[in-house]
Design a protein around this motif. Structure first.
Motif, PDB file in Angstrom:
ATOM      1  N   HIS A 782     128.880  94.819  19.187  1.00  0.00           N
ATOM      2  CA  HIS A 782     128.838  95.464  20.502  1.00  0.00           C
ATOM      3  C   HIS A 782     128.481  94.480  21.608  1.00  0.00           C
ATOM      4  CE1 HIS A 782     129.333  99.314  18.549  1.00  0.00           C
ATOM      5  NE2 HIS A 782     128.277  99.082  17.769  1.00  0.00           N
ATOM      6  N   ARG A 783     127.621  93.521  21.315  1.00  0.00           N
ATOM      7  CA  ARG A 783     127.222  92.533  22.328  1.00  0.00           C
ATOM      8  C   ARG A 783     128.047  91.261  22.245  1.00  0.00           C
ATOM      9  NH1 ARG A 783     121.117  91.709  21.082  1.00  0.00           N
ATOM     10  NH2 ARG A 783     121.217  90.363  22.938  1.00  0.00           N
ATOM     11  N   LYS A 784     128.998  91.217  21.276  1.00  0.00           N
ATOM     12  CA  LYS A 784     129.826  90.018  21.056  1.00  0.00           C
ATOM     13  C   LYS A 784     128.920  88.799  20.922  1.00  0.00           C
ATOM     14  CE  LYS A 784     134.313  88.987  20.890  1.00  0.00           C
ATOM     15  NZ  LYS A 784     135.231  89.611  19.934  1.00  0.00           N
ATOM     16  N   LEU A 785     127.945  88.930  20.005  1.00  0.00           N
ATOM     17  CA  LEU A 785     126.899  87.920  19.863  1.00  0.00           C
ATOM     18  C   LEU A 785     126.808  87.465  18.410  1.00  0.00           C
ATOM     19  CD1 LEU A 785     124.334  86.413  20.971  1.00  0.00           C
ATOM     20  CD2 LEU A 785     123.036  88.460  20.338  1.00  0.00           C
ATOM     21  N   VAL A 786     126.732  86.135  18.221  1.00  0.00           N
ATOM     22  CA  VAL A 786     126.488  85.537  16.910  1.00  0.00           C
ATOM     23  C   VAL A 786     125.068  84.966  16.925  1.00  0.00           C
ATOM     24  CG1 VAL A 786     127.153  83.753  15.264  1.00  0.00           C
ATOM     25  CG2 VAL A 786     128.910  84.955  16.566  1.00  0.00           C
ATOM     26  N   VAL A 787     124.276  85.321  15.899  1.00  0.00           N
ATOM     27  CA  VAL A 787     122.925  84.781  15.802  1.00  0.00           C
ATOM     28  C   VAL A 787     122.836  83.939  14.536  1.00  0.00           C
ATOM     29  CG1 VAL A 787     120.472  85.303  15.663  1.00  0.00           C
ATOM     30  CG2 VAL A 787     121.980  86.788  16.992  1.00  0.00           C
ATOM     31  N   ALA A 788     122.531  82.641  14.725  1.00  0.00           N
ATOM     32  CA  ALA A 788     122.360  81.709  13.601  1.00  0.00           C
ATOM     33  C   ALA A 788     120.872  81.605  13.295  1.00  0.00           C
ATOM     34  CB  ALA A 788     122.936  80.340  13.960  1.00  0.00           C
ATOM     35  N   ASN A 789     120.446  82.138  12.162  1.00  0.00           N
ATOM     36  CA  ASN A 789     119.029  82.193  11.792  1.00  0.00           C
ATOM     37  C   ASN A 789     118.677  81.024  10.876  1.00  0.00           C
ATOM     38  OD1 ASN A 789     118.210  85.072  12.791  1.00  0.00           O
ATOM     39  ND2 ASN A 789     120.147  85.358  11.707  1.00  0.00           N
ATOM     40  N   TYR A 790     117.673  80.266  11.267  1.00  0.00           N
ATOM     41  CA  TYR A 790     117.205  79.145  10.444  1.00  0.00           C
ATOM     42  C   TYR A 790     116.776  79.671   9.078  1.00  0.00           C
ATOM     43  CZ  TYR A 790     114.040  75.566   8.624  1.00  0.00           C
ATOM     44  OH  TYR A 790     113.418  74.647   7.820  1.00  0.00           O
ATOM     45  N   THR A 791     117.283  79.023   8.015  1.00  0.00           N
ATOM     46  CA  THR A 791     116.911  79.381   6.642  1.00  0.00           C
ATOM     47  C   THR A 791     116.108  78.272   5.978  1.00  0.00           C
ATOM     48  OG1 THR A 791     118.891  80.738   6.424  1.00  0.00           O
ATOM     49  CG2 THR A 791     117.781  80.126   4.389  1.00  0.00           C
ATOM     50  N   SER A 792     116.639  77.029   6.052  1.00  0.00           N
ATOM     51  CA  SER A 792     115.944  75.908   5.439  1.00  0.00           C
ATOM     52  C   SER A 792     116.456  74.610   6.051  1.00  0.00           C
ATOM     53  CB  SER A 792     116.166  75.900   3.920  1.00  0.00           C
ATOM     54  OG  SER A 792     117.550  75.750   3.628  1.00  0.00           O
ATOM     55  N   GLY A 793     115.758  73.499   5.731  1.00  0.00           N
ATOM     56  CA  GLY A 793     116.176  72.192   6.233  1.00  0.00           C
ATOM     57  C   GLY A 793     115.105  71.531   7.071  1.00  0.00           C
ATOM     58  N   GLY A 809     135.154  83.313  22.123  1.00  0.00           N
ATOM     59  CA  GLY A 809     134.846  84.538  22.865  1.00  0.00           C
ATOM     60  C   GLY A 809     133.488  85.138  22.532  1.00  0.00           C
ATOM     61  N   TRP A 810     132.757  84.508  21.605  1.00  0.00           N
ATOM     62  CA  TRP A 810     131.439  85.007  21.216  1.00  0.00           C
ATOM     63  C   TRP A 810     130.335  84.177  21.856  1.00  0.00           C
ATOM     64  CZ3 TRP A 810     130.474  88.814  17.169  1.00  0.00           C
ATOM     65  CH2 TRP A 810     131.646  89.364  16.629  1.00  0.00           C
ATOM     66  N   ARG A 811     129.228  84.833  22.214  1.00  0.00           N
ATOM     67  CA  ARG A 811     128.040  84.105  22.634  1.00  0.00           C
ATOM     68  C   ARG A 811     127.238  83.758  21.383  1.00  0.00           C
ATOM     69  NH1 ARG A 811     122.920  85.784  24.956  1.00  0.00           N
ATOM     70  NH2 ARG A 811     123.537  87.963  24.683  1.00  0.00           N
ATOM     71  N   VAL A 812     126.647  82.553  21.353  1.00  0.00           N
ATOM     72  CA  VAL A 812     125.960  82.078  20.147  1.00  0.00           C
ATOM     73  C   VAL A 812     124.499  81.782  20.460  1.00  0.00           C
ATOM     74  CG1 VAL A 812     125.940  80.366  18.288  1.00  0.00           C
ATOM     75  CG2 VAL A 812     128.119  81.077  19.309  1.00  0.00           C
ATOM     76  N   GLN A 813     123.593  82.288  19.595  1.00  0.00           N
ATOM     77  CA  GLN A 813     122.165  82.012  19.714  1.00  0.00           C
ATOM     78  C   GLN A 813     121.652  81.405  18.413  1.00  0.00           C
ATOM     79  OE1 GLN A 813     120.303  85.754  20.709  1.00  0.00           O
ATOM     80  NE2 GLN A 813     120.504  85.397  22.918  1.00  0.00           N
ATOM     81  N   TYR A 814     120.616  80.576  18.553  1.00  0.00           N
ATOM     82  CA  TYR A 814     119.946  79.981  17.393  1.00  0.00           C
ATOM     83  C   TYR A 814     118.510  80.489  17.366  1.00  0.00           C
ATOM     84  CZ  TYR A 814     117.692  76.424  14.448  1.00  0.00           C
ATOM     85  OH  TYR A 814     116.981  75.767  13.476  1.00  0.00           O
TER      86      TYR A 814
END
Length: 824
Positions: A782-793, A809-814
């Motif tokens: 609905h918000r056309k949003l991708v959220v990249a969640n830190y897992t490891s590293g 076309g997507w907004r990306v957050q970390y």
């Protein structure tokens, strides 16, 4: 009419001032409208506008009596008894018409009484019983106070159109009453003693303020003390009265010790001695510190200086609850207060707020400010539907609906707004509807008696007692209560005892009133007399209460032990409640029935602070036995012998109050198997695959890529738990051991076609791996949003946009921990 000595003494004090006026002047201000009043009353309703003290409360009933019996409805009990006593004198009642009164605990009249003074509650009950037919005229006095019972009574009488109605008001708003009743309007001018108004404020727009009010008032009294005999100070409540009284006592200690000055509190629960000193002229100079009880109904002789704080404590609705808070008074109230200084001579009124302060014109009526349960029930018992009554101010819809739901849930009314027999039974009891419901719901006579005595103690206007503070007396109290700290038990014991222990700080006046109320209810319900009250078992009584009104049960929060919740609202223990006292072994009760709550506005716009005023501790076992809350399946664990057990937990108000272990079978077994599969405890490779397949399918649908020509599955989103549960049922798995017969490949989700899946996963991956950084990916369609969640590293810099999939076309957050950034 024969009055008791006690009533007679109290009444005499209220008429000193009226007699002073009669000595000065044979006629009262109200006398100017006598002929008009008598002529109009034959065929019309009348609204009389006249100030308190004009004579309307005594003259109008005498004039109306020429047309038959008269009922005068007075908002306060003291006014009923005082006015009836005054009209017994030949001076006030030369024709010697018979006069009586009816208040909650006393009735003094007979069938031949010409004029009866009654409180609104009594008048409403008479109306419900058909006993108002004997009266030709009904006078509702001091209507400007806008109590809920007088508003309701007027609406009911307006609907019936069976009486001549006379409504008196001391405010400028009387024209609305005239229009409401299609009545005639008469106005009686007051006496012409002037009152000089002074405003003690730094700015003309300053509103009333409680800050340092005791010090400010003390300085003002010092300045003006030599110019006045008696001073009346209006304050919002007992707390401010006590602090101001202490400050004045310290300032004028020499005059007080010399017998030249008297500083007197005046509020709803003062002693008889204090009330007498406030209402009776004295050779001493008097400073009377009062709440708005002194605005109307009582007369204070000799006052020529008013100091008005401009404040009162008033109920109002907030977030669906009636709360009590500090308010600026209305302009109408300010005029009432001012008028107290101009009764027999010119006076002065000092207002502790600016001349241009933005005060309301009128005090909002109680029906607009409070819950409507009691008013709704009263209307139903008078065979009226509250929704169809015409009120001078329309009822708030939300409050009306809330009251309707309460009465429906109790079984007091039908869906068609018809009172039930149970509802009529509730209304017979002169107490709050909740307590009436609890009394009638008790399963044994002993439990009913206990509830009657507790309800009586909680239905009086002020607190009955103050718990002890010393450790020695607290230990005595614990033993006296049967080794439990219980507010409810304490109140019941006090009501039943002939004499309470000296170390209990009991208010004798309030205790006497509670006992009177208990006696009245016991007679009404045909229960044993108070002196031979039945013994009750506390736990069985509590069980009956829990069954009747389960939402009264509150459980302590696990992390904030000072707070308790019933799953709907949260309460905090009042300062004088016993519930927070630790028992000798250091334990604290974890649950309680909260019989009495008091809501205050908290900090912030939408918060209320609700205090638990009267609590009775209960055990978690009692809550579990009453089957409150809900049963929830917990973890399944493997036993030493290789078998499995599943926890079944009862949860109430967010806390686990009971846990029992069962061998999983049927639905319980299926739920346990699903939980173990998702936790990776069995078939560890299955859950990641199934979760990925179903998550991608739901994303596939949300992106609008579904094509019925190529996809076998229906275009419905899928829940992982529901899908796994169905698979287990379809495969006939009934026990955890049955899983040994199956392989992970037996659980296959057919969603995105195989020929599309690889390309889709590349475009919309669920995991992205960079150098020293692994991220789990969530998609918000609905918000056309991708959220990249830190897992490891171990990577410290944030990922760059060019390192990630295109996601055009997507907004990306970390997101890493609580830190969220936009990736450009």
């Amino acid at each position: 009419m024969i009055l008791t000595d006690n009533v007679r003494n109290n009444c005499e004090n209220s008429f000193e001032f009226i007699k002073d006026i009669l000595d000065m002047q044979n006629n009262l201000p109200i006398d100017s409208i006598e002929q008009q009043f008598k002529a109009l009353l034959r065929d019309e309703h009348i609204v009389v506008e006249a100030e308190t003290g004009s004579g309307k409360s005594t003259r109008l009933p005498l004039w109306a009596a020429i047309y038959g019996k008269v009922l005068v409805v007075e908002p306060r009990r003291v006014a009923c008894t005082s006015l009836a006593e005054y009209l017994l004198t030949e001076e006030a009642n030369p024709d010697q018409l018979s006069v009586g009164y009816a208040i909650r605990f006393e009735h003094h009249f007979d069938e031949n009484t010409d004029i009866i003074y009654a409180t609104p509650g009594v008048a409403l009950r008479w109306l419900s019983e058909g006993n108002l037919a004997q009266f030709s005229t009904i006078i509702i006095d001091e209507f400007h106070e806008r109590r809920w019972d007088t508003d309701l009574l007027l609406a009911l009488l307006k609907q019936q159109q069976s009486h001549r109605l006379v409504i008196t008001s001391a405010t400028i708003d009387s024209q609305r009453l005239v229009n409401y009743l299609s009545a005639q309007h008469l106005q009686a001018k007051g006496r012409n003693f002037s009152v000089n108004v002074l405003h003690h404020a730094s700015d003309s727009r300053d509103m009333p303020d409680v800050m340092n009010i005791d010090k400010r008032i003390t300085r003002l009294v010092q300045t003006h003390i030599d110019s006045h005999q008696d001073i009346l100070i209006f304050l919002p409540g007992r707390k401010e009265i006590a602090s101001t009284q202490n400050a004045l006592t310290q300032q004028f200690s020499e005059q007080i010790q010399a017998g030249l000055m008297d500083i007197i509190p005046l509020h709803a629960s003062v002693t008889d001695d204090e009330r007498k000193r406030a209402l009776t002229k004295s050779d001493k100079q008097r400073i009377i510190v009062a709440t708005n009880v002194a605005e109307t109904s009582v007369t204070i002789p000799g006052v020529t200086l008013i100091i008005d704080s401009g404040l009162e404590r008033r109920t109002h609705q907030r977030n669906g609850r009636t709360v009590l808070s500090l308010h600026a008074i209305s302009k109408a109230s300010s005029e009432q207060r001012k008028g107290r200084a101009g009764r027999v001579t010119d006076g002065v009124c000092i207002r502790l707020y600016g001349k241009a302060a933005a005060l309301e014109l009128l005090t909002p009526p109680e029906l607009q400010r409070e819950e409507l349960v009691e008013a709704y029930l009263a209307a139903l018992c008078c065979n009226a539907r509250l929704s169809q009554l015409s009120f001078i101010d329309p009822l708030p819809e939300k409050t009306f609906i809330a009251a309707q739901q309460v009465l429906l849930s109790m079984g007091a009314m039908t869906e068609n707004e018809v009172i039930t027999d149970y509802g009529r039974c509730l209304y017979q009891l002169p107490i709050d509807t909740l307590f009436s419901h609890l009394i009638t719901a008790m399963d044994t006579r002993a439990n009913k008696e206990a509830m009657v005595d507790l309800a009586a103690a909680l239905s009086i206007p002020q607190r009955l007692w103050q718990p002890p503070r010393s450790e020695e007396n607290i230990e005595q109290l614990y033993r006296w209560l049967g080794n439990v700290f219980c507010d409810a038990t304490a109140l019941i014991k006090m009501v039943r005892m002939d004499e309470c222990p000296e170390w209990l700080a009991v208010d004798d006046n309030m205790l006497a009133e509670a006992r009177l109320l208990s006696v009245q209810m016991r007679e009404l319900l045909e229960l044993p007399e108070l002196s031979v009250a039945s013994r009750f078992k506390r736990d069985l009584w509590q069980d009956a209460v829990i069954k009747a009104v389960p939402e009264l049960v509150f459980l302590r929060r696990e992390k904030r032990q000072q707070a308790m919740s019933n799953g709907i609202i949260e309460v905090s223990s009042a300062k004088d409640s016993l519930i927070d006292n630790q028992t000798p072994d250091g334990s604290l009760s974890q649950a309680a029935i909260v019989f009495d709550q008091f809501a205050l506005p908290g900090r912030g716009v939408k918060q209320n602070r609700i205090l638990a005023m009267c609590s009775s501790p209960v055990t978690l076992s009692q809550i579990n036995n009453a089957e409150l809350g809900e049963l929830v399946q917990g973890d399944t664990v493997e036993q030493h012998d290789g078998s499995f057990k599943t926890a079944i937990q009862r949860i109430y108000a967010g806390r686990v109050i009971n846990t029992r272990w069962i061998e999983p079978e049927g639905q319980s077994a299926r739920s346990a198997i699903v939980a173990m599969l998702l936790a990776g405890e069995v078939m560890p490779d299955l859950a990641p695959r199934i979760i990925s397949d179903i998550s991608q399918w739901n994303l596939y649908l949300a992106l609008g890529l579904y094509n019925a020509d190529f996809v076998k599955r229906e275009p419905d989103s899928v829940d992982v738990i529901e899908w796994l549960s169905q698979q287990i049922e379809d495969l006939g798995i009934e026990h955890i051991d049955d899983l040994e017969l199956f392989e992970p490949s037996d659980f296959t989700f057919e969603g995105i076609p195989e020929w599309e899946r690889q390309e889709f996963d590349e475009r919309y991956p669920r995991e992205v791996k960079l150098t020293d950084l692994v991220m789990a990916i969530d998609y918000d369609i609905h918000r056309k949003l991708v959220v990249a969640n830190y897992t490891s590293g171990n990577r410290k810099p944030d990922p760059k946009r060019w390192e990630l999939p295109r996601w055009q076309g997507w907004r990306v957050q970390y997101r890493k921990a609580s830190r969220i950034i936009d990736i450009k």
